[in-house]
Design a protein around this motif. Structure first.
Motif, PDB file in Angstrom:
ATOM      1  N   SER A 190       1.051  -1.362   0.128  1.00 19.61           N
ATOM      2  CA  SER A 190       0.238   0.010   0.083  1.00 19.61           C
ATOM      3  C   SER A 190       0.775   1.307  -0.111  1.00 19.61           C
ATOM      4  CB  SER A 190      -0.893   0.050   1.355  1.00 19.61           C
ATOM      5  OG  SER A 190      -0.310   0.168   2.437  1.00 19.61           O
ATOM      6  N   HIS A 191       2.037   1.293   0.798  1.00 21.16           N
ATOM      7  CA  HIS A 191       3.021   2.153   0.732  1.00 21.16           C
ATOM      8  C   HIS A 191       3.392   2.525  -0.582  1.00 21.16           C
ATOM      9  CE1 HIS A 191       6.271   4.739   2.716  1.00 21.16           C
ATOM     10  NE2 HIS A 191       6.835   4.190   1.655  1.00 21.16           N
ATOM     11  N   ARG A 192       3.825   1.456  -1.388  1.00 22.33           N
ATOM     12  CA  ARG A 192       4.412   1.602  -2.668  1.00 22.33           C
ATOM     13  C   ARG A 192       3.408   2.148  -3.597  1.00 22.33           C
ATOM     14  NH1 ARG A 192       7.030  -3.980  -5.611  1.00 22.33           N
ATOM     15  NH2 ARG A 192       7.351  -2.784  -7.769  1.00 22.33           N
ATOM     16  N   GLU A 193       2.179   1.664  -3.405  1.00 24.14           N
ATOM     17  CA  GLU A 193       1.296   2.458  -4.296  1.00 24.14           C
ATOM     18  C   GLU A 193       1.038   3.844  -4.217  1.00 24.14           C
ATOM     19  OE1 GLU A 193      -2.904   0.703  -4.555  1.00 24.14           O
ATOM     20  OE2 GLU A 193      -1.972  -1.154  -4.763  1.00 24.14           O
ATOM     21  N   VAL A 194       1.180   4.274  -2.975  1.00 19.52           N
ATOM     22  CA  VAL A 194       1.007   5.855  -2.847  1.00 19.52           C
ATOM     23  C   VAL A 194       1.987   6.573  -3.463  1.00 19.52           C
ATOM     24  CG1 VAL A 194       1.012   7.840  -1.307  1.00 19.52           C
ATOM     25  CG2 VAL A 194      -0.316   5.530  -0.530  1.00 19.52           C
ATOM     26  N   GLU A 195       3.207   6.117  -3.372  1.00 14.54           N
ATOM     27  CA  GLU A 195       4.337   6.659  -3.947  1.00 14.54           C
ATOM     28  C   GLU A 195       4.308   6.329  -5.365  1.00 14.54           C
ATOM     29  OE1 GLU A 195       7.834   5.992  -0.374  1.00 14.54           O
ATOM     30  OE2 GLU A 195       7.702   4.416  -2.012  1.00 14.54           O
ATOM     31  N   GLU A 196       4.041   5.330  -6.013  1.00 18.03           N
ATOM     32  CA  GLU A 196       4.152   5.126  -7.564  1.00 18.03           C
ATOM     33  C   GLU A 196       2.628   5.746  -8.258  1.00 18.03           C
ATOM     34  OE1 GLU A 196       4.924   1.041  -8.221  1.00 18.03           O
ATOM     35  OE2 GLU A 196       6.577   0.889  -7.284  1.00 18.03           O
ATOM     36  N   LYS A 197       1.547   5.902  -7.563  1.00 18.74           N
ATOM     37  CA  LYS A 197       0.607   6.315  -8.374  1.00 18.74           C
ATOM     38  C   LYS A 197       0.237   7.993  -7.970  1.00 18.74           C
ATOM     39  CE  LYS A 197      -1.735   2.101  -9.093  1.00 18.74           C
ATOM     40  NZ  LYS A 197      -2.413   1.062  -8.804  1.00 18.74           N
ATOM     41  N   GLU A 198       0.718   8.354  -6.746  1.00 17.55           N
ATOM     42  CA  GLU A 198       0.282   9.533  -6.355  1.00 17.55           C
ATOM     43  C   GLU A 198       1.603  10.613  -6.236  1.00 17.55           C
ATOM     44  OE1 GLU A 198      -2.276  10.299  -2.883  1.00 17.55           O
ATOM     45  OE2 GLU A 198      -2.981   7.947  -3.231  1.00 17.55           O
ATOM     46  N   LEU A 199       2.780  10.352  -5.490  1.00 18.86           N
ATOM     47  CA  LEU A 199       3.784  11.209  -5.317  1.00 18.86           C
ATOM     48  C   LEU A 199       4.778  11.219  -6.408  1.00 18.86           C
ATOM     49  CD1 LEU A 199       5.096  13.097  -3.228  1.00 18.86           C
ATOM     50  CD2 LEU A 199       6.353  11.046  -2.424  1.00 18.86           C
ATOM     51  N   TYR A 200       5.348  10.092  -7.221  1.00 17.24           N
ATOM     52  CA  TYR A 200       6.222  10.331  -7.996  1.00 17.24           C
ATOM     53  C   TYR A 200       5.883  10.463  -9.515  1.00 17.24           C
ATOM     54  CZ  TYR A 200       9.120   8.181  -4.307  1.00 17.24           C
ATOM     55  OH  TYR A 200       9.809   7.891  -3.026  1.00 17.24           O
ATOM     56  N   PRO A 201       4.645  10.472  -9.720  1.00 12.71           N
ATOM     57  CA  PRO A 201       4.094  10.998 -10.969  1.00 12.71           C
ATOM     58  C   PRO A 201       4.138  12.441 -10.950  1.00 12.71           C
ATOM     59  CG  PRO A 201       3.013   8.848 -10.705  1.00 12.71           C
ATOM     60  CD  PRO A 201       3.923   9.033  -9.351  1.00 12.71           C
ATOM     61  N   LYS A 202       3.594  12.889  -9.770  1.00 15.43           N
ATOM     62  CA  LYS A 202       3.350  14.354  -9.336  1.00 15.43           C
ATOM     63  C   LYS A 202       4.780  15.165  -9.700  1.00 15.43           C
ATOM     64  CE  LYS A 202       1.480  17.263  -5.830  1.00 15.43           C
ATOM     65  NZ  LYS A 202       0.733  18.286  -6.571  1.00 15.43           N
ATOM     66  N   LEU A 203       5.616  14.581  -9.156  1.00 15.80           N
ATOM     67  CA  LEU A 203       6.939  15.108  -8.934  1.00 15.80           C
ATOM     68  C   LEU A 203       7.704  15.125 -10.320  1.00 15.80           C
ATOM     69  CD1 LEU A 203       8.799  13.522  -5.788  1.00 15.80           C
ATOM     70  CD2 LEU A 203       7.436  15.715  -6.091  1.00 15.80           C
ATOM     71  N   ASP A 204       7.594  14.130 -10.919  1.00 14.90           N
ATOM     72  CA  ASP A 204       7.942  14.118 -12.500  1.00 14.90           C
ATOM     73  C   ASP A 204       7.055  14.960 -13.353  1.00 14.90           C
ATOM     74  OD1 ASP A 204      10.082  12.360 -12.412  1.00 14.90           O
ATOM     75  OD2 ASP A 204       8.597  10.449 -12.468  1.00 14.90           O
ATOM     76  N   LYS A 205       5.852  15.256 -12.993  1.00 16.23           N
ATOM     77  CA  LYS A 205       5.162  16.295 -13.799  1.00 16.23           C
ATOM     78  C   LYS A 205       5.507  17.662 -13.394  1.00 16.23           C
ATOM     79  CE  LYS A 205       0.544  17.547 -14.818  1.00 16.23           C
ATOM     80  NZ  LYS A 205      -1.050  17.483 -14.626  1.00 16.23           N
ATOM     81  N   GLU A 206       5.547  18.064 -12.385  1.00 16.10           N
ATOM     82  CA  GLU A 206       5.832  19.396 -11.699  1.00 16.10           C
ATOM     83  C   GLU A 206       7.189  19.911 -11.524  1.00 16.10           C
ATOM     84  OE1 GLU A 206       2.947  20.055  -8.493  1.00 16.10           O
ATOM     85  OE2 GLU A 206       1.244  19.225  -9.703  1.00 16.10           O
ATOM     86  N   LEU A 207       7.989  19.111 -11.142  1.00 16.38           N
ATOM     87  CA  LEU A 207       9.610  19.634 -10.951  1.00 16.38           C
ATOM     88  C   LEU A 207      10.001  20.056 -12.299  1.00 16.38           C
ATOM     89  CD1 LEU A 207      10.861  17.004  -8.301  1.00 16.38           C
ATOM     90  CD2 LEU A 207       9.842  19.302  -7.992  1.00 16.38           C
ATOM     91  N   LEU A 208      11.101  21.032 -12.199  1.00 19.57           N
ATOM     92  CA  LEU A 208      11.742  21.388 -13.580  1.00 19.57           C
ATOM     93  C   LEU A 208      12.831  20.130 -13.812  1.00 19.57           C
ATOM     94  CD1 LEU A 208      12.606  24.937 -12.234  1.00 19.57           C
ATOM     95  CD2 LEU A 208      10.805  24.360 -13.740  1.00 19.57           C
ATOM     96  N   VAL A 209      12.895  20.155 -14.848  1.00 18.03           N
ATOM     97  CA  VAL A 209      14.131  19.182 -15.307  1.00 18.03           C
ATOM     98  C   VAL A 209      15.292  19.140 -14.591  1.00 18.03           C
ATOM     99  CG1 VAL A 209      15.516  18.315 -17.399  1.00 18.03           C
ATOM    100  CG2 VAL A 209      13.345  19.069 -17.603  1.00 18.03           C
ATOM    101  N   ASP A 210      15.941  20.195 -14.221  1.00 21.07           N
ATOM    102  CA  ASP A 210      17.251  20.532 -13.520  1.00 21.07           C
ATOM    103  C   ASP A 210      16.808  19.809 -11.903  1.00 21.07           C
ATOM    104  OD1 ASP A 210      18.659  21.472 -15.539  1.00 21.07           O
ATOM    105  OD2 ASP A 210      18.724  23.257 -14.754  1.00 21.07           O
ATOM    106  N   GLN A 211      15.716  20.085 -11.476  1.00 25.85           N
ATOM    107  CA  GLN A 211      15.378  19.375 -10.370  1.00 25.85           C
ATOM    108  C   GLN A 211      15.308  17.867 -10.224  1.00 25.85           C
ATOM    109  OE1 GLN A 211      11.708  21.797  -9.783  1.00 25.85           O
ATOM    110  NE2 GLN A 211      12.680  23.263  -8.029  1.00 25.85           N
ATOM    111  N   LYS A 212      14.597  17.337 -11.010  1.00 27.75           N
ATOM    112  CA  LYS A 212      14.553  15.966 -11.228  1.00 27.75           C
ATOM    113  C   LYS A 212      15.960  15.151 -11.334  1.00 27.75           C
ATOM    114  CE  LYS A 212      11.319  16.027 -14.456  1.00 27.75           C
ATOM    115  NZ  LYS A 212      10.366  15.563 -15.442  1.00 27.75           N
ATOM    116  N   ARG A 213      16.669  15.946 -12.430  1.00 28.41           N
ATOM    117  CA  ARG A 213      17.983  15.557 -12.522  1.00 28.41           C
ATOM    118  C   ARG A 213      18.697  15.532 -11.367  1.00 28.41           C
ATOM    119  NH1 ARG A 213      19.583  18.921 -16.913  1.00 28.41           N
ATOM    120  NH2 ARG A 213      18.194  17.715 -18.289  1.00 28.41           N
ATOM    121  N   GLN A 214      18.780  16.437 -10.441  1.00 27.70           N
ATOM    122  CA  GLN A 214      19.403  16.488  -9.244  1.00 27.70           C
ATOM    123  C   GLN A 214      18.953  15.611  -8.205  1.00 27.70           C
ATOM    124  OE1 GLN A 214      19.115  20.204  -6.990  1.00 27.70           O
ATOM    125  NE2 GLN A 214      20.971  19.872  -5.901  1.00 27.70           N
TER     126      GLN A 214
END
Length: 148
Positions: free
Chosen positions: A110-134
């Motif tokens: 359930s922990h993994r699902e929250v991260e993979e469905k809610e948090l990490y896609p949001k970060l990949d979408k909303e962070l700048l390329v340089d932020q994600k790269r860092q």
């Protein structure tokens, strides 16, 4: 090769943790002499994974919206809970119940699902390329993928 995203990197780490748990669970059921070793490996890799999340991703996060903050608080609480569960496995190695292992596995999934469905896609979408790269660069400084 998959795109370099936080989600793809963390899915790979989650896959490793899942495989290590399955190995530990199967060995514990068989009362294998290797159970302690596989539990130690699961514990070590889980701690490195949580360190990466809490000290690289969560601490770095420039996203301050309330929903993201609530997710992070929940995930950090679950990290603590899973570390305590692993410590309990270590203390009670020969007597670990199937229910305790099932509870851990359920929480892990359930922990993994929250991260993979809610948090990490949001970060990949909303962070700048340089932020994600860092973030990705810092995560990769901690070897989380086993060289087999």
């Amino acid at each position: 090769m998959p795109e370099d995203t936080i989600l793809n990197l963390m899915i790979a780490h989650h896959g490793l943790l899942n495989a290590l748990f399955i190995l530990f669970r199967d060995q514990a059921k068989e009362a294998s002499p290797m159970t302690g070793s596989s539990l130690s490996e699961l514990s070590w890799e889980t701690k490195k994974h949580f360190f990466s999340e809490e000290n690289i991703i969560f601490d770095y996060l420039p996203l301050q919206d309330e929903k993201t903050q609530q997710i992070i608080v929940r995930l950090e609480a679950e990290h603590s809970q899973m570390i305590k569960m692993i410590a309990n496995f270590t203390r009670n190695l020969p007597q670990i119940s199937e229910k305790d292992m099932d509870d851990f596995y359920s929480l892990m999934n359930s922990h993994r699902e929250v991260e993979e469905k809610e948090l990490y896609p949001k970060l990949d979408k909303e962070l700048l390329v340089d932020q994600k790269r860092q973030i990705i660069s810092r995560i990769n400084e901690i070897p989380l993928v086993k060289n087999v």
